[in-house]
Design a protein around this motif. Sequence first.
Motif, PDB file in Angstrom:
ATOM      1  N   ALA A   1       5.824 -55.291  25.396  1.00 29.62           N
ATOM      2  CA  ALA A   1       4.930 -56.396  25.724  1.00 29.62           C
ATOM      3  C   ALA A   1       4.880 -57.414  24.590  1.00 29.62           C
ATOM      4  CB  ALA A   1       3.533 -55.862  26.022  1.00 29.62           C
TER       5      ALA A   1
ATOM      6  N   GLN B   1      -1.829 -54.656  27.462  1.00 32.77           N
ATOM      7  CA  GLN B   1      -2.165 -56.015  27.898  1.00 32.77           C
ATOM      8  C   GLN B   1      -2.769 -56.808  26.753  1.00 32.77           C
ATOM      9  OE1 GLN B   1      -1.959 -57.380  31.430  1.00 32.77           O
ATOM     10  NE2 GLN B   1      -1.883 -59.058  29.955  1.00 32.77           N
TER      11      GLN B   1
ATOM     12  N   TYR C   1      -0.176 -57.914  24.131  1.00 34.01           N
ATOM     13  CA  TYR C   1       0.557 -59.085  24.608  1.00 34.01           C
ATOM     14  C   TYR C   1      -0.301 -60.343  24.484  1.00 34.01           C
ATOM     15  CZ  TYR C   1       2.575 -62.253  28.164  1.00 34.01           C
ATOM     16  OH  TYR C   1       3.089 -63.334  28.842  1.00 34.01           O
ATOM     17  N   ASP C   2      -1.522 -60.274  24.983  1.00 34.82           N
ATOM     18  CA  ASP C   2      -2.403 -61.440  24.979  1.00 34.82           C
ATOM     19  C   ASP C   2      -2.755 -61.884  23.564  1.00 34.82           C
ATOM     20  OD1 ASP C   2      -2.355 -61.252  27.729  1.00 34.82           O
ATOM     21  OD2 ASP C   2      -4.384 -60.462  27.929  1.00 34.82           O
TER      22      ASP C   2
ATOM     23  N   ILE D   1       1.047 -54.254  33.391  1.00 33.47           N
ATOM     24  CA  ILE D   1       0.694 -55.408  32.569  1.00 33.47           C
ATOM     25  C   ILE D   1       0.920 -56.680  33.363  1.00 33.47           C
ATOM     26  CG2 ILE D   1       3.002 -55.529  31.529  1.00 33.47           C
ATOM     27  CD1 ILE D   1       1.674 -56.413  28.921  1.00 33.47           C
ATOM     28  N   THR D   2       0.119 -57.681  33.078  1.00 31.14           N
ATOM     29  CA  THR D   2       0.285 -58.998  33.697  1.00 31.14           C
ATOM     30  C   THR D   2       0.847 -59.957  32.665  1.00 31.14           C
ATOM     31  OG1 THR D   2      -1.591 -58.617  35.183  1.00 31.14           O
ATOM     32  CG2 THR D   2      -0.879 -60.892  34.872  1.00 31.14           C
TER      33      THR D   2
ATOM     34  N   ARG E   1      -8.306 -63.939  31.760  1.00 32.70           N
ATOM     35  CA  ARG E   1      -8.654 -62.787  30.929  1.00 32.70           C
ATOM     36  C   ARG E   1      -9.503 -63.260  29.750  1.00 32.70           C
ATOM     37  NH1 ARG E   1      -3.351 -61.897  32.464  1.00 32.70           N
ATOM     38  NH2 ARG E   1      -2.410 -62.450  30.462  1.00 32.70           N
TER      39      ARG E   1
END
Length: 396
Positions: free
Chosen positions: A12, A141, A144-145, A179-180, A249
């Motif tokens: 990610a 997630q 990554y963010d 994951i998005t 998010r």
Amino acid sequence: MAILERMSGNEAVAHAIKQVEPDVMPAFPITPSTELPQFVSNFIANGEINTEFIPVESEHSSMSAAIGASAAGARALTATSSCGLALMWEVLYVAASNRLPICMAVVNRALSGPLNINSEHSDSMGARDSGWLQIYAENNQEAYDNFIQAYRIAEHKDVMLPIMICQDGFITSHAVENITLEETVAVKNFVGEYEPEHYLLNPEETMAVGPYAVSNYCMEAKKAQAEAMINAKQVILDVAKEFEEMTGRKYGLFEEYKLKDAEYAIVAIGSACGTIKDAVDKLRKQGMKVGLLKVRVFRPFPAKEMAKALKKCKAVAILDRCESYSANGGPLGAELTAAFYRYKNTSEVINYVYGLSGRDLTVDQVADVYKELSEAAENGVKDKKYRYIGLRDKEV
């Protein structure tokens, strides 16, 4: 448009690196962050990104090269873990004091000794006073963010400090989760191009980097650096708000999980927060008013905000995934307890050390902590306030 995928935490972060496409990545492999330079070098070899990868002979050299690249005006990146981070120690301070917005993906692993390759926060927590921003992830997630937001924070004109994006070794770095992902165009537009005001490859530049600072000037430089860390708090919130508008998010300095009416709360960092949330849900069904404060940002330390968020709790457990050998507990415990005193939070407090060298934290153990908090609220903390969770033998 959001893209649904399944990825490990390292994958990610590597995907985020590909989307951001920094200019330069010097790196040296060390478990469990080795996959990150592997992924990036593969992207480069396959023509997917134009990042310049520099293979170096050590982690000290990787940070030194990142400092050189950043000072020259490039957007620089590296990745490391554990003893690799420790080997960078000297130049971590150089990067911060030179106000270079380098991003470093830290995959948290225990420092030696004894030699151990599993998750612990002793590496990044050891560097907590080096002048770097530090943001931690609970899951893939968030890893990554957090990376997508990192350069926007570090490169802000009111900050200009290097940043560590941390995740727990193996627990998130190698475990695969849903994951998005965001589209690359959206990520690039969000992060933007790096346009430094000062850089050494500018032929008109009159600024020096890394000169000797005499006593007449050095203290003012350190105060300016400290002010930048203070400024970073609002910048982190502003960037998070923009990120929420793009993705839906939401992020802040910390997350409050069922904390609003909680009588007993745990404060923790990283992947263990998922286990704690399960315990909270289980105990809530049994009628216990329990909650979690999950620390996302450790530097700058949101002392006032956390003390306020926990003020209504009767008792609070502060969980550290490292041992500071102060004879008083861990670094999170020390800083948050000080914040309680400064901001008049009178909750009973117990500091726990858990999960060293990758040892599991279970839902049942978390439930026991909440029960101990209930007893502390009723009778006060009569024994020592610094405890271990999950020792094979009796508590020491």
